[in-house]
Design a protein around this motif. Structure first.
Motif: not given
Length: 69
Positions: A51, A54-55, A57-59, A61-62, A66
């Motif tokens: 991982t 970036e991945q 950080a995306e998780r 935010a989801t 954020p």
């Protein structure tokens, strides 16, 4: 293994810390998560071959937390 600390928004309590831990440990390669509502920081230990920051950080935010900056 690598360790990265993210500054995030909206960590208000232990429930938020727990939700972050659950969301991130489901991501392959994440071995440890420490969320701190006092500092709005999340420290993640992860395998960079599985991982990326970036991945992660995306998780975050989801999950509703954020990353700042």
């Amino acid at each position: 293994m690598s360790t990265h600390t993210f500054r995030v928004e909206d960590i208000h309590c232990g429930g938020c810390e727990s939700a972050i831990g659950k969301a991130l440990t489901r991501l392959g390669g994440v071995s440890d998560v420490a969320a701190d509502s006092a500092t709005n920081q999340v420290t993640v230990r992860y395998d960079e071959s599985q991982t990326s920051t970036e991945q992660i950080a995306e998780r975050l935010a989801t999950a509703g937390y954020p990353v700042i900056g």
